[in-house]
Design an enzyme around this catalytic site. Structure first.
Site, short mmCIF file in Angstrom:
data_model
loop_
_atom_site.label_atom_id
_atom_site.label_comp_id
_atom_site.label_asym_id
_atom_site.label_seq_id
_atom_site.Cartn_x
_atom_site.Cartn_y
_atom_site.Cartn_z
N GLY A 1 0.85 -1.20 0.00
CA GLY A 1 0.00 0.00 0.00
C GLY A 1 0.87 1.23 0.00
O GLY A 1 2.02 1.20 0.45
N HIS B 1 -2.72 7.58 6.86
CA HIS B 1 -1.73 8.48 6.25
C HIS B 1 -2.40 9.77 5.78
O HIS B 1 -1.82 10.86 5.86
CB HIS B 1 -1.06 7.82 5.04
CG HIS B 1 0.14 6.98 5.38
ND1 HIS B 1 1.28 7.50 5.94
CD2 HIS B 1 0.38 5.65 5.20
CE1 HIS B 1 2.17 6.52 6.10
NE2 HIS B 1 1.65 5.39 5.66
N CYS C 1 5.90 0.08 7.21
CA CYS C 1 5.51 1.24 6.41
C CYS C 1 6.69 1.62 5.52
O CYS C 1 7.84 1.62 5.99
CB CYS C 1 5.16 2.40 7.34
SG CYS C 1 4.67 3.90 6.48
N LEU C 2 6.42 1.94 4.26
CA LEU C 2 7.50 2.30 3.34
C LEU C 2 8.18 3.60 3.76
O LEU C 2 9.32 3.85 3.37
CB LEU C 2 6.98 2.39 1.90
CG LEU C 2 6.51 1.06 1.29
CD1 LEU C 2 5.93 1.28 -0.10
CD2 LEU C 2 7.63 0.03 1.25
N HIS D 1 -4.50 1.50 7.49
CA HIS D 1 -3.16 2.09 7.60
C HIS D 1 -2.99 3.23 6.58
O HIS D 1 -2.51 4.31 6.92
CB HIS D 1 -2.13 0.97 7.38
CG HIS D 1 -0.70 1.41 7.31
ND1 HIS D 1 0.27 0.93 8.18
CD2 HIS D 1 -0.05 2.26 6.46
CE1 HIS D 1 1.43 1.49 7.87
NE2 HIS D 1 1.27 2.30 6.83
N GLU D 2 -3.44 2.98 5.34
CA GLU D 2 -3.27 3.99 4.29
C GLU D 2 -4.18 5.19 4.52
O GLU D 2 -3.76 6.33 4.30
CB GLU D 2 -3.51 3.37 2.90
CG GLU D 2 -2.59 2.22 2.53
CD GLU D 2 -1.11 2.49 2.73
OE1 GLU D 2 -0.69 3.66 2.63
OE2 GLU D 2 -0.37 1.54 3.04
N GLN E 1 3.00 10.10 1.09
CA GLN E 1 4.31 9.43 1.16
C GLN E 1 5.20 9.79 -0.03
O GLN E 1 6.41 9.57 0.01
CB GLN E 1 4.13 7.91 1.23
CG GLN E 1 3.51 7.46 2.54
CD GLN E 1 3.37 5.95 2.59
OE1 GLN E 1 2.41 5.40 2.09
NE2 GLN E 1 4.35 5.28 3.17
ZN LIG Z 1 2.56 3.52 5.72
#
Ligand SMILES: [Zn+2]
Length: 174
Positions: A45, A138, A92-93, A134-135, A50
């Site tokens: 995701g 963000h 998380c990226l 989670h997304e 991000q």
């Molecule tokens: Zn994340």
């Protein structure tokens, strides 16, 4: 095009994102770039903030084995959350190589606008439910480490500050 992913801590990851009023060709391109960036990372995701764009857009594909199932969600909204909770070891990226258990509703019903401008409603379960929550977090300037205790959160933040200093000194070594 693969876009650079912002690493925590970054003020752009803490800002609530604006709703998308109209799905323009630029935004469709952004969604395509985000999917490419997510698959390359690799991740399941990615949210627009991000990659430094504070708009309400996320992309996901939680299929591990089998044909890809990319999903593009503009203005996603949680309509319903199950009372039952599930725990996943989240990453998380924007917080590379750090994982922690987070408890969230096990199922959620989400409404969004797809890349063609059509309204979609779908109930997500399992890893998809965790990922979509989670997304969406963000988009509200919230990270998974915000669910952890202050000590754990500070420890991860310090590691990320160190990682960013190292990358700034030696940008070739990622
Ligand atoms: Zn994340």
């Amino acid at each position: 095009m693969i876009r650079p992913i912002l690493i925590h801590p970054d003020p752009r990851l803490k800002k609530p994102c604006e709703p998308v009023a109209e799905i323009t060709p630029d935004l469709r391109q952004l969604a395509a770039d985000m999917l490419e960036t997510m698959y390359a990372a690799p991740g399941i995701g990615l949210a627009a903030p991000q990659v430094g764009v504070t708009k309400r857009l996320i992309v996901m594909d939680c299929i591990k084995n089998g044909p890809p199932e990319p999903v593009v969600l503009f203005n996603p909204e949680i309509l319903w959350s199950a009372e039952e909770l599930s725990v996943y070891d989240e990453g998380c990226l924007s917080i590379p190589d750090q994982y922690a258990e987070v408890e969230r509703p096990a199922e959620v019903k989400v409404r969004w606008t797809d890349a063609d401008g059509a309204v979609q409603v779908r109930q997500f379960g399992g890893i998809w439910a965790t990922c979509v929550q989670h997304e969406i977090d963000h988009l509200n300037g919230k990270l998974f480490i915000d669910y952890l205790g202050p000590l754990k959160r500070q420890m991860i933040t310090r590691k990320m500050q160190k990682l960013k200093r190292e990358r700034a000194r030696d940008p070739e070594r990622e």
